[in-house]
Design a protein around this motif. Structure first.
Motif, PDB file in Angstrom:
ATOM      1  N   PRO A 394       0.836  -1.205   0.000  1.00 57.97           N
ATOM      2  CA  PRO A 394       0.000   0.000   0.000  1.00 57.97           C
ATOM      3  C   PRO A 394       0.869   1.254   0.000  1.00 57.97           C
ATOM      4  O   PRO A 394       1.992   1.254   0.514  1.00 57.97           O
ATOM      5  N   HIS A 395       0.353   2.316  -0.569  1.00 56.35           N
ATOM      6  CA  HIS A 395       1.083   3.580  -0.587  1.00 56.35           C
ATOM      7  C   HIS A 395       0.082   4.715  -0.365  1.00 56.35           C
ATOM      8  O   HIS A 395      -1.136   4.508  -0.379  1.00 56.35           O
ATOM      9  N   LEU A 396       0.607   5.916  -0.154  1.00 56.62           N
ATOM     10  CA  LEU A 396      -0.242   7.061   0.136  1.00 56.62           C
ATOM     11  C   LEU A 396      -0.737   7.695  -1.169  1.00 56.62           C
ATOM     12  O   LEU A 396       0.054   8.073  -2.029  1.00 56.62           O
ATOM     13  N   ARG A 397      -2.061   7.794  -1.282  1.00 54.31           N
ATOM     14  CA  ARG A 397      -2.680   8.415  -2.457  1.00 54.31           C
ATOM     15  C   ARG A 397      -3.172   9.808  -2.057  1.00 54.31           C
ATOM     16  O   ARG A 397      -3.979   9.970  -1.154  1.00 54.31           O
ATOM     17  N   ARG A 398      -2.676  10.816  -2.761  1.00 53.40           N
ATOM     18  CA  ARG A 398      -3.029  12.192  -2.417  1.00 53.40           C
ATOM     19  C   ARG A 398      -4.520  12.464  -2.616  1.00 53.40           C
ATOM     20  O   ARG A 398      -5.105  12.069  -3.631  1.00 53.40           O
ATOM     21  N   LEU A 399      -5.122  13.183  -1.651  1.00 55.62           N
ATOM     22  CA  LEU A 399      -6.518  13.599  -1.774  1.00 55.62           C
ATOM     23  C   LEU A 399      -6.631  15.111  -1.960  1.00 55.62           C
ATOM     24  O   LEU A 399      -7.188  15.585  -2.940  1.00 55.62           O
ATOM     25  N   PHE A 400      -6.111  15.868  -0.998  1.00 52.68           N
ATOM     26  CA  PHE A 400      -6.166  17.333  -1.097  1.00 52.68           C
ATOM     27  C   PHE A 400      -5.150  17.914  -0.118  1.00 52.68           C
ATOM     28  O   PHE A 400      -4.659  17.234   0.790  1.00 52.68           O
ATOM     29  N   ALA A 401      -4.827  19.192  -0.303  1.00 55.28           N
ATOM     30  CA  ALA A 401      -3.808  19.852   0.512  1.00 55.28           C
ATOM     31  C   ALA A 401      -4.278  19.987   1.958  1.00 55.28           C
ATOM     32  O   ALA A 401      -5.461  20.243   2.220  1.00 55.28           O
ATOM     33  N   LEU A 402      -3.354  19.818   2.892  1.00 57.55           N
ATOM     34  CA  LEU A 402      -3.680  20.011   4.300  1.00 57.55           C
ATOM     35  C   LEU A 402      -4.157  21.437   4.556  1.00 57.55           C
ATOM     36  O   LEU A 402      -5.129  21.656   5.289  1.00 57.55           O
ATOM     37  N   ASP A 403      -3.497  22.405   3.959  1.00 59.50           N
ATOM     38  CA  ASP A 403      -3.870  23.817   4.128  1.00 59.50           C
ATOM     39  C   ASP A 403      -4.905  24.190   3.069  1.00 59.50           C
ATOM     40  O   ASP A 403      -4.677  24.022   1.866  1.00 59.50           O
ATOM     41  N   TRP A 404      -6.043  24.674   3.498  1.00 61.04           N
ATOM     42  CA  TRP A 404      -7.124  25.049   2.580  1.00 61.04           C
ATOM     43  C   TRP A 404      -6.895  26.419   1.950  1.00 61.04           C
ATOM     44  O   TRP A 404      -7.612  26.797   1.037  1.00 61.04           O
ATOM     45  N   GLU A 405      -5.861  27.160   2.430  1.00 62.76           N
ATOM     46  CA  GLU A 405      -5.505  28.445   1.828  1.00 62.76           C
ATOM     47  C   GLU A 405      -4.137  28.316   1.183  1.00 62.76           C
ATOM     48  O   GLU A 405      -3.180  27.887   1.825  1.00 62.76           O
TER      49      GLU A 405
END
Length: 546
Positions: A394-405
């Motif tokens: 398994p590996h890390l699949r990007r979803l969205f940025a931690l910082d919303w700004e």
């Protein structure tokens, strides 16, 4: 103005609960009171970004009625409390505090407490560790103070004796004694700290036993969960895992001096996994070594079903369907070998995961944050595990940025989060620069799934220590002792609650929303508050001990 949160029942209540682990205690039958110095422990969990623990008051001084014992007053203290002494004839108490700062200086202060007015004031014009206080008579107060810094030849074995004299101690102004007043003869430090702590515990045990009540040191309820049958699970210093019946009685407890850090309840609610990080502590004339334990416990009786020692710190990330990721590494560290367990508790994969923690409750999938140590400011993303090709790790699949700004230019660290049923998650975060939390930069934000778009942002007064909720209300706990109830749809604050037990503000460390109008809160001082968030205030509170 915050409203008082209605506390219907207090689990794991006990005498002197406000003090955590006592460092010193003294009783005066003449005044009918007890003074206790307490240590609430270093809160190193949860510490993703370390937001909840900055500058919080770890040490306390408490004044109690000896015959109840009811807590009259609680004072936060910057340093450990080393010594207390009652004045021979007046309602005054001298308190010595301080410690070596680990680098160069010995910091601390001597305080004078007025038991009638409740006033407490510092006596020294400048900081020095005060290891001992003792009244010689009505006029003279003897102190033993540390050297100014560690360069003194006998810095860790000897201090300086100082005798302070005044005719009218109640009228002594704050910071009345300067450097020259502390220049006395060199003396060897008196009783070792562990002996003073032991005597404090013996005194509190004796006082509690005289009232027919048991006492034991306890603090830091780090996790609390509610089962479908109404039972409550919790972990704290002193309990690896404990189970409370709906009646408020303790069903069972697995003792552990350090306690577990997290609880992961299996999908069938027949067992739960916990992780324990044992610290080095005194054991008899020697030291007990540290280590890490991951264990699966039966929820019927607390019996061990499976256990292993990973040999390093681990953290949990779970999902609603019962999957559990056991990641090597402290919460804010990138980690290493990771185990994925299926809903039935069997190991499905073992692999290396380079990521930091994302403390998500009720998640459809375990989520993580890309390594905060290697990504530039604001560039880390939240991701989920992807299995990829058959047989591949398994590996890390990007979803969205931690910082919303975008373009914030400061470090943003994740706090606790909860996934809602309606395709969104709510997360807490704190913005920091050069290791310092910036003013008015603690947030709670609702983010749309799967793209992470912000739907509302609430600017909190301080970092969030715990977070939970549902589609109607999100509850955010703060180290100030407040809990904010937010409209889950709009982010508008509905109510602000002040969390109190026995008339004194307590600090929430964990919480779980347990159905409509009910909130369970684990506190820094080791209690579990069963609270009602709707309805009129009711002074009746049920206390249940453990």
């Amino acid at each position: 103005m915050p409203d008082p949160l209605i506390v219907r029942r207090v689990l794991a209540d006990r005498p002197f609960a406000e003090m955590g682990e006592p460092s010193v205690a003294a009783a005066d039958p003449r005044l009918g009171c007890v003074v206790v110095g307490g240590d609430m422990g270093w809160i190193h969990w949860p510490n993703s970004g370390r937001a909840p623990i900055d500058r919080w008051p770890q040490y306390r001084i408490g004044v109690y009625d000896a015959d109840v014992p009811r807590c009259r007053q609680v004072y936060d203290c910057r340093w450990p409390v080393n010594s207390v002494a009652f004045h021979p004839s007046l309602p005054l108490v001298a308190v010595g505090t301080g410690r070596y700062d680990g680098s160069w200086d010995f910091e601390g202060q001597a305080f004078l407490m007025d038991l009638e007015s409740g006033e407490i004031r510092p006596l020294l014009d400048g900081g020095r560790e005060v290891s001992s206080v003792r009244w010689l008579d009505d006029r003279r107060l003897r102190l033993v103070v540390s050297p100014e810094d560690k360069e003194y030849e006998y810095a860790f074995s000897h201090g300086f004796e100082a005798v302070l004299e005044r005719d009218d101690w109640p009228a002594v102004p704050a910071r009345s004694f300067g450097y020259r007043d502390l220049m006395g003869p060199r003396v060897r430090y008196e009783d070792p700290r562990d002996q003073v702590r032991a005597r404090a515990g013996e005194l509190l045990t004796e006082l509690s036993g005289a009232l027919g009540t048991a006492w034991a040191p306890r603090r830091q309820v780090r996790a609390v969960e509610v089962l479908a049958d109404g039972r409550v699970l919790a972990t704290a210093e002193g309990a690896r895992l404990e189970c409370w019946l709906p009646s408020g009685e303790l069903q069972w407890s697995v003792p552990d001096p350090d306690g577990a850090r997290q609880i992961h309840v299996a999908a069938d609610q027949a067992s739960a996994w916990v992780n324990v990080q044992h610290t080095v502590r005194r054991a008899g004339s020697g030291w007990q070594g540290h280590g890490t334990l991951v264990e699966r416990l039966s929820l019927a009786d607390g019996g061990s079903l499976a256990a292993f020692e990973p040999g390093h710190a681990v953290t949990f990330a779970g999902s609603r369907d019962g999957r559990l990721v056991i990641r090597a590494g402290a919460p804010a560290q990138p980690g290493g070998e990771t185990r994925l367990l299926g809903p039935d508790g069997t190991e499905a994969a073992r692999f290396t995961l380079t990521a930091s923690d994302f403390r998500l409750r009720r998640g459809a999938d375990p989520l993580f944050v890309e390594d905060l140590h290697t990504h530039p400011k604001g560039q880390a993303w939240i991701g989920a595990l992807a299995t990829g090709e058959p047989g591949a790790d398994p590996h890390l699949r990007r979803l969205f940025a931690l910082d919303w700004e975008s373009g914030r230019g400061s470090h943003l660290f994740p706090g606790p989060a909860v996934q809602l049923d309606g395709g969104a998650l709510v997360q807490a975060a704190v913005v920091r620069d050069h290791g310092e939390a910036l003013a008015r930069n603690a947030f709670v934000v609702r983010r749309r799934l799967p793209d992470g778009a912000p739907q509302w942002v609430f600017a909190a007064d301080g970092p969030v220590t715990a977070l939970d909720g549902d589609e109607d209300t999100v509850f955010a706990a703060h180290r100030s002792g407040e809990i904010t109830a937010l409209d889950a749809r709009t982010g508008s604050p509905r109510r602000r609650y002040r969390l109190r037990a026995g008339g004194h503000v307590v600090v929430p460390l964990s919480l779980t929303a347990a159905g409509a109008g009910r909130l369970l809160v684990g506190t820094v001082d080791g209690r579990i508050l069963d609270c009602e968030t709707s309805g009129p205030a009711d002074p009746a509170v049920t206390s249940a001990g453990g």
